[in-house]
Design an enzyme around this catalytic site. Structure first.
Site, PDB file in Angstrom:
ATOM      1  N   HIS A   1       9.640   5.680   9.159  1.00 41.83           N
ATOM      2  CA  HIS A   1      10.669   6.747   7.501  1.00 41.83           C
ATOM      3  C   HIS A   1      11.823   6.694   7.974  1.00 41.83           C
ATOM      4  O   HIS A   1      11.919   7.501   9.423  1.00 41.83           O
ATOM      5  CB  HIS A   1      10.154   7.538   7.426  1.00 41.83           C
ATOM      6  CG  HIS A   1       8.388   7.270   6.691  1.00 41.83           C
ATOM      7  ND1 HIS A   1       7.369   8.177   5.822  1.00 41.83           N
ATOM      8  CD2 HIS A   1       7.321   6.637   6.668  1.00 41.83           C
ATOM      9  CE1 HIS A   1       6.533   7.258   5.181  1.00 41.83           C
ATOM     10  NE2 HIS A   1       6.490   6.527   6.336  1.00 41.83           N
TER      11      HIS A   1
ATOM     12  N   ASN B   1      10.163   4.523   3.690  1.00 43.12           N
ATOM     13  CA  ASN B   1       9.683   3.620   4.685  1.00 43.12           C
ATOM     14  C   ASN B   1      11.217   2.841   5.299  1.00 43.12           C
ATOM     15  O   ASN B   1      11.871   2.535   4.087  1.00 43.12           O
ATOM     16  CB  ASN B   1       8.462   2.425   3.909  1.00 43.12           C
ATOM     17  CG  ASN B   1       7.599   3.131   3.559  1.00 43.12           C
ATOM     18  OD1 ASN B   1       6.970   3.922   4.965  1.00 43.12           O
ATOM     19  ND2 ASN B   1       6.637   3.287   2.647  1.00 43.12           N
TER      20      ASN B   1
ATOM     21  N   CYS C   1       8.176   8.112   0.321  1.00 37.31           N
ATOM     22  CA  CYS C   1       8.746   9.371   0.881  1.00 37.31           C
ATOM     23  C   CYS C   1       9.366  10.549  -0.647  1.00 37.31           C
ATOM     24  O   CYS C   1      10.238  10.775  -1.453  1.00 37.31           O
ATOM     25  CB  CYS C   1      10.699   9.498   1.470  1.00 37.31           C
ATOM     26  SG  CYS C   1      11.430  11.772   1.951  1.00 37.31           S
TER      27      CYS C   1
ATOM     28  N   HIS D   1       5.111   3.667  13.073  1.00 35.75           N
ATOM     29  CA  HIS D   1       5.196   2.854  11.624  1.00 35.75           C
ATOM     30  C   HIS D   1       6.229   4.933  11.096  1.00 35.75           C
ATOM     31  O   HIS D   1       5.726   5.286  10.801  1.00 35.75           O
ATOM     32  CB  HIS D   1       4.096   4.081  11.184  1.00 35.75           C
ATOM     33  CG  HIS D   1       4.143   3.919   9.700  1.00 35.75           C
ATOM     34  ND1 HIS D   1       3.175   3.536   8.519  1.00 35.75           N
ATOM     35  CD2 HIS D   1       4.943   4.837   8.624  1.00 35.75           C
ATOM     36  CE1 HIS D   1       3.342   3.293   7.797  1.00 35.75           C
ATOM     37  NE2 HIS D   1       3.989   4.337   7.191  1.00 35.75           N
TER      38      HIS D   1
ATOM     39  N   ARG E   1       0.719  -1.234  -0.028  1.00 32.65           N
ATOM     40  CA  ARG E   1       0.207  -0.267  -0.352  1.00 32.65           C
ATOM     41  C   ARG E   1       0.482   1.305  -0.725  1.00 32.65           C
ATOM     42  O   ARG E   1       0.721   1.574  -1.041  1.00 32.65           O
ATOM     43  CB  ARG E   1      -0.921   0.131   1.169  1.00 32.65           C
ATOM     44  CG  ARG E   1      -1.875   1.233   1.474  1.00 32.65           C
ATOM     45  CD  ARG E   1      -1.378   2.797   1.672  1.00 32.65           C
ATOM     46  NE  ARG E   1      -1.156   2.840   2.948  1.00 32.65           N
ATOM     47  CZ  ARG E   1      -0.252   3.644   3.500  1.00 32.65           C
ATOM     48  NH1 ARG E   1      -0.588   4.593   2.876  1.00 32.65           N
ATOM     49  NH2 ARG E   1       0.004   3.282   4.580  1.00 32.65           N
ATOM     50  N   ASP E   2       1.539   1.530   0.857  1.00 35.83           N
ATOM     51  CA  ASP E   2       2.504   2.838   1.431  1.00 35.83           C
ATOM     52  C   ASP E   2       3.211   3.001   0.121  1.00 35.83           C
ATOM     53  O   ASP E   2       3.460   4.087  -0.131  1.00 35.83           O
ATOM     54  CB  ASP E   2       2.824   3.217   2.771  1.00 35.83           C
ATOM     55  CG  ASP E   2       3.226   4.148   2.891  1.00 35.83           C
ATOM     56  OD1 ASP E   2       3.485   4.659   2.515  1.00 35.83           O
ATOM     57  OD2 ASP E   2       3.911   4.028   4.156  1.00 35.83           O
TER      58      ASP E   2
END
Length: 310
Positions: free
Chosen positions: A213, A253, A244, A211, A17-18
Site C-alpha cells: 500500500h 493501494n 486505506c 501486496h 476487489r480491494d
C-alpha cells in the site's frame, strides 16, 4: 528508448476487489464487465474480480458469481476471488474461479478483530478449504496472503518470527503460495527486503505476491525492494482505488499504471500496454464517478523517451 526485457513479472490487478470493497459506491455489474474487458485489452492476465462474502456485509460484492462467470469468457485470464472462510470458498469454486486468495493476519489482535478467529484457527480454515478444493476443483490454486505482515494498527509491531512461522504453517496446510501484504502501509524497503528474504528461506518458491500500500508514499519503493530479493508477482489497483480507510487523502493501494510504467521503464516485461492501461481508467471512472482516482503517470503522461515493446 527501446526496452530489452531480461525479466518478466506478473502484475495482478486487485482493484475490482480491494478497491471496490473499500469505497461507499457500488459499481453496477455492467460496468464491472466493461472494466474487465478494458483490463484484458491492456494485457492484464490476472484479476481478483471480487470477494465472496455476505451481501449484507459488502453490498459492493453482491454480484460476485456473475462477475466471475463473465471473466471466465477470457480463456487465458486467471480469475481470482478472495474468500474469508469455507463457505465463501465453496461459493467461489462453484462459480468457477481459477484461484482463491485467503487473508490470514500475522497480527493476533487483527485476526481476532477482523475475522474473530485466532491465527491457528485461520490456518485450520485454510486446511479445510484446501481439502474442499482437492475434492471438487483440484486445478484451482490457493494463495494464503499474510496480512499485517509489516505492522498492525491494533497491536503495533508484528514479529518477523511470527510472519515466518505463519508462512510455514500455511504451506503445511496446503496453500500453493503465501504472499506478504502491507495492509497498514507501515512497511519500508529495508524491512521488505529482510522479511521477504526470510520467507523465501523458509518456504522457497511458494513465496508469493507482494501486496503493498502507498499510504505513506513508499509503495513503489517497497515493490522494487521486493523485486530485488526475488519476488515476481505484484498486486496493484487501477487508479489506486481503495485500500486505506484510515488515512484520508491517501490512495492506499499501489497504482497499477505507475507500477507497470516503473517496471517497463527498467526493461522488465509486464506484458501490459501502458497506454491501454491508462485508457482502462475511463470505464473505472464511469462506474464509480464520485470516487477519486490516483496515478502519477496518468496525470503527467508517458515520457517522449519511452517506447514499449508490447
Amino acid at each position: 528508448m527501446n526496452q530489452t526485457h531480461a525479466e518478466r513479472v506478473l502484475i495482478s490487478e486487485v482493484g475490482m476487489r480491494d478497491g471496490l470493497q473499500s469505497i461507499n459506491s457500488i459499481m453496477p455489474t455492467e460496468y464491472k464487465f466493461k472494466l474487465i474487458d478494458a483490463l484484458y485489452e491492456a494485457g492484464i492476465r490476472e484479476i481478483e474480480v471480487c470477494s465472496f462474502v455476505p451481501a449484507k456485509l459488502l453490498p459492493q460484492m453482491a454480484d460476485a458469481p456473475e462477475v466471475v462467470r463473465y471473466a471466465l469468457c477470457y480463456a487465458d485470464l486467471t480469475v481470482m476471488a478472495l474468500v474469508p472462510n469455507l463457505r465463501g470458498a465453496r461459493n467461489a469454486l462453484e462459480a468457477g474461479a481459477h484461484k482463491l486468495t485467503l487473508p490470514v493476519s500475522a497480527s493476533e489482535a487483527h485476526s481476532l478483530a477482523n475475522v474473530r478467529k485466532t491465527r491457528q484457527q485461520m490456518v485450520q480454515e485454510v486446511r479445510e478449504i484446501v481439502a474442499l478444493r482437492n475434492e471438487i476443483a483440484p486445478g484451482v490454486k490457493i494463495e494464503a496472503g499474510i496480512s499485517t505482515a509489516f505492522g498492525c494498527t491494533i497491536q503495533g509491531a508484528v514479529s518477523e518470527d511470527d510472519v515466518v512461522w505463519l508462512s510455514s504453517q500455511l504451506v503445511a496446510a496446503g496453500a500453493d503460495e503465501t504472499g506478504l501484504s502491507d495492509t497498514t502501509g507501515y512497511a519500508n524497503p529495508a524491512q521488505v527486503r529482510r522479511l521477504f528474504r526470510r520467507v523465501f528461506a523458509e518456504i522457497g518458491d511458494k513465496c508469493g505476491a507482494a501486496h503493498m500500500h502507498n499510504t505513506r508514499g513508499l509503495g513503489m519503493a517497497n515493490n522494487l525492494a521486493a523485486y530485488d530479493v526475488g519476488v515476481r508477482t505484484f498486486d496493484a489497483s487501477l487508479g489506486g482505488l481503495g485500500g486505506c480507510p484510515y488515512a484520508p487523502g491517501a490512495s492506499g493501494n499501489v497504482v497499477t499504471e505507475d507500477l507497470v510504467f516503473m517496471f517497463e521503464a527498467m526493461g522488465i516485461d509486464t506484458g501490459i500496454n501502458i497506454e491501454k492501461l491508462i485508457a482502462a481508467r475511463k470505464p473505472l471512472k464511469a462506474g464509480v464517478p464520485q470516487e477519486a482516482v490516483y496515478g502519477m503517470v496518468a496525470e503527467a503522461g508517458v515520457p517522449l523517451t519511452f517506447e514499449q515493446q508490447v
